[in-house]
Design a protein around this motif. Structure first.
Motif, PDB file in Angstrom:
ATOM      1  N   UNK A   1       3.361   5.775  -3.026  1.00  0.00           N
ATOM      2  CA  UNK A   1       4.549   6.527  -3.427  1.00  0.00           C
ATOM      3  C   UNK A   1       4.676   6.581  -4.949  1.00  0.00           C
ATOM      4  N   UNK A   2       4.412   5.461  -5.614  1.00  0.00           N
ATOM      5  CA  UNK A   2       4.497   5.440  -7.074  1.00  0.00           C
ATOM      6  C   UNK A   2       3.453   6.357  -7.693  1.00  0.00           C
ATOM      7  N   UNK A   3       2.262   6.370  -7.089  1.00  0.00           N
ATOM      8  CA  UNK A   3       1.199   7.239  -7.593  1.00  0.00           C
ATOM      9  C   UNK A   3       1.578   8.707  -7.436  1.00  0.00           C
ATOM     10  N   UNK A   4       2.150   9.048  -6.282  1.00  0.00           N
ATOM     11  CA  UNK A   4       2.565  10.435  -6.044  1.00  0.00           C
ATOM     12  C   UNK A   4       3.693  10.848  -6.981  1.00  0.00           C
ATOM     13  N   UNK A   5       4.631   9.930  -7.211  1.00  0.00           N
ATOM     14  CA  UNK A   5       5.747  10.234  -8.108  1.00  0.00           C
ATOM     15  C   UNK A   5       5.271  10.425  -9.542  1.00  0.00           C
ATOM     16  N   UNK A   6       4.271   9.627  -9.933  1.00  0.00           N
ATOM     17  CA  UNK A   6       3.729   9.754 -11.286  1.00  0.00           C
ATOM     18  C   UNK A   6       3.051  11.110 -11.474  1.00  0.00           C
ATOM     19  N   UNK A   7       2.336  11.554 -10.448  1.00  0.00           N
ATOM     20  CA  UNK A   7       1.668  12.858 -10.525  1.00  0.00           C
ATOM     21  C   UNK A   7       2.690  13.987 -10.600  1.00  0.00           C
ATOM     22  N   UNK A   8       3.766  13.853  -9.818  1.00  0.00           N
ATOM     23  CA  UNK A   8       4.796  14.894  -9.827  1.00  0.00           C
ATOM     24  C   UNK A   8       5.494  14.967 -11.177  1.00  0.00           C
ATOM     25  N   UNK A   9       5.709  13.796 -11.785  1.00  0.00           N
ATOM     26  CA  UNK A   9       6.403  13.778 -13.072  1.00  0.00           C
ATOM     27  C   UNK A   9       5.556  14.428 -14.164  1.00  0.00           C
TER      28      UNK A   9
ATOM     29  N   UNK B   1       5.337   2.832   5.780  1.00  0.00           N
ATOM     30  CA  UNK B   1       6.379   3.827   5.518  1.00  0.00           C
ATOM     31  C   UNK B   1       7.539   3.219   4.740  1.00  0.00           C
ATOM     32  N   UNK B   2       7.874   1.959   5.055  1.00  0.00           N
ATOM     33  CA  UNK B   2       8.955   1.294   4.325  1.00  0.00           C
ATOM     34  C   UNK B   2       8.607   1.151   2.845  1.00  0.00           C
ATOM     35  N   UNK B   3       7.356   0.799   2.576  1.00  0.00           N
ATOM     36  CA  UNK B   3       6.924   0.692   1.190  1.00  0.00           C
ATOM     37  C   UNK B   3       6.911   2.040   0.498  1.00  0.00           C
ATOM     38  N   UNK B   4       6.474   3.061   1.226  1.00  0.00           N
ATOM     39  CA  UNK B   4       6.427   4.408   0.659  1.00  0.00           C
ATOM     40  C   UNK B   4       7.825   4.908   0.311  1.00  0.00           C
ATOM     41  N   UNK B   5       8.800   4.551   1.131  1.00  0.00           N
ATOM     42  CA  UNK B   5      10.185   4.961   0.892  1.00  0.00           C
ATOM     43  C   UNK B   5      10.929   3.985  -0.012  1.00  0.00           C
ATOM     44  N   UNK B   6      10.211   2.964  -0.488  1.00  0.00           N
ATOM     45  CA  UNK B   6      10.780   1.965  -1.400  1.00  0.00           C
ATOM     46  C   UNK B   6      12.003   1.265  -0.815  1.00  0.00           C
ATOM     47  N   UNK B   7      11.910   0.935   0.466  1.00  0.00           N
ATOM     48  CA  UNK B   7      12.975   0.163   1.100  1.00  0.00           C
ATOM     49  C   UNK B   7      12.904  -1.289   0.622  1.00  0.00           C
ATOM     50  N   UNK B   8      13.970  -2.060   0.795  1.00  0.00           N
ATOM     51  CA  UNK B   8      13.966  -3.461   0.332  1.00  0.00           C
ATOM     52  C   UNK B   8      12.826  -4.269   0.949  1.00  0.00           C
ATOM     53  N   UNK B   9      12.219  -5.119   0.137  1.00  0.00           N
ATOM     54  CA  UNK B   9      11.078  -5.923   0.585  1.00  0.00           C
ATOM     55  C   UNK B   9      11.462  -6.910   1.684  1.00  0.00           C
ATOM     56  N   UNK B  10      12.741  -7.182   1.832  1.00  0.00           N
ATOM     57  CA  UNK B  10      13.167  -8.169   2.829  1.00  0.00           C
ATOM     58  C   UNK B  10      12.840  -7.735   4.259  1.00  0.00           C
ATOM     59  N   UNK B  11      12.522  -6.462   4.462  1.00  0.00           N
ATOM     60  CA  UNK B  11      12.130  -6.010   5.793  1.00  0.00           C
ATOM     61  C   UNK B  11      10.868  -6.736   6.255  1.00  0.00           C
ATOM     62  N   UNK B  12       9.998  -7.090   5.303  1.00  0.00           N
ATOM     63  CA  UNK B  12       8.765  -7.814   5.637  1.00  0.00           C
ATOM     64  C   UNK B  12       9.093  -9.203   6.166  1.00  0.00           C
TER      65      UNK B  12
ATOM     66  N   UNK C   1       0.832  -1.205   0.000  1.00  0.00           N
ATOM     67  CA  UNK C   1       0.000   0.000   0.000  1.00  0.00           C
ATOM     68  C   UNK C   1       0.870   1.260   0.000  1.00  0.00           C
ATOM     69  N   UNK C   2       1.895   1.265   0.851  1.00  0.00           N
ATOM     70  CA  UNK C   2       2.802   2.408   0.886  1.00  0.00           C
ATOM     71  C   UNK C   2       3.567   2.564  -0.413  1.00  0.00           C
ATOM     72  N   UNK C   3       3.995   1.437  -0.976  1.00  0.00           N
ATOM     73  CA  UNK C   3       4.740   1.451  -2.234  1.00  0.00           C
ATOM     74  C   UNK C   3       3.873   1.993  -3.372  1.00  0.00           C
TER      75      UNK C   3
END
Length: 226
Positions: free
Chosen positions: A111-119, A157-168, A106-108
């Motif tokens: 973040x991708x949606x927000x980045x797409x809008x900014x671009x 927050x980890x997904x939103x910041x695109x941290x490695x999935x291994x945190x899960x 969900x966070x990821x």
């Protein structure tokens, strides 16, 4: 500029809305629904445990369902044998890990949606690749695991910041001893002590502290950008 305080503010709003709706009898309490689930899933303890832990582990939804406390009580009241405790612990870990994965995604996605809008707002600018950022912090992960709701927001927050999935998956491994200890604690400690972790006042207090810290970090960031 992203604000650290947005998540705790939204968390406070969420828990306040849930509490108000329950107080006005517009919606039933989480405990009421869990009791109904207990009746509906009579004889299917593992499935019930998985559902209620998964429900509480999802960001915002967890404020409504005191699933972790309810699940552990179910386990203790069932008077399980050693092998049952192991299986039930694994069931809880699977549910919590699934919840962490959902929160991360969900966070990821946000973040991708927000980045797409900014671009799109940048004339003639090319969209940059959405690459992974730095490694996650084990220290902050351990702090987040104090409560299942804080872990939910941490994973978001980890997904939103695109941290490695291994945190899960790493959090899932840490949940193994956590849930084992939780079951034994419920067996030996009083119900009132453990119920503190599911108390609305306790949750609001914890989120308020989180908000104060986040507000301070936002203020420091604001001053640094002046």
């Amino acid at each position: 500029m992203r604000y650290h305080s947005l998540l705790p503010i939204s968390a406070l709003l969420s828990i306040s809305v849930f509490s108000l709706l329950i107080h006005l009898n517009i919606m039933p309490s989480g405990i009421t629904i869990l009791e109904e689930l207990k009746i509906a899933f009579a004889g299917y303890l593992y499935a019930l445990i998985l559902i209620i832990i998964l429900a509480e582990s999802i960001v915002y939804v967890g404020f409504y369902f005191p699933g972790q406390f309810f699940a552990v009580l179910l386990v203790v009241l069932a008077k399980p044998q050693w092998q049952d405790i192991v299986y039930l612990t694994l069931c809880m870990v699977v549910a919590a890990t699934l919840g962490s994965g959902i929160n991360y995604c969900l966070g990821h996605r946000l973040a991708k949606s927000n980045n797409a809008k900014k671009s799109l707002q940048k004339d003639g600018a090319q969209q940059e690749d959405y690459e992974e950022t730095d490694e996650f912090s084990i220290k902050y992960l351990l702090i987040a695991m104090i409560h299942i709701n804080s872990l939910a927001f941490y994973m978001f927050k980890q997904g939103e910041q695109n941290r490695p999935l291994k945190v899960v998956w790493f959090a899932g491994l840490l949940n193994l001893p956590y849930y084992l200890l939780l079951i034994f604690a419920t067996s030996f400690l009083s119900e009132e002590v453990l119920q503190l972790a599911e108390n609305t006042v306790f949750l609001i207090t914890a989120i308020s502290i989180w908000l104060l810290i986040s507000g301070y970090l936002d203020y420091k960031k604001y001053r640094a950008n002046m």
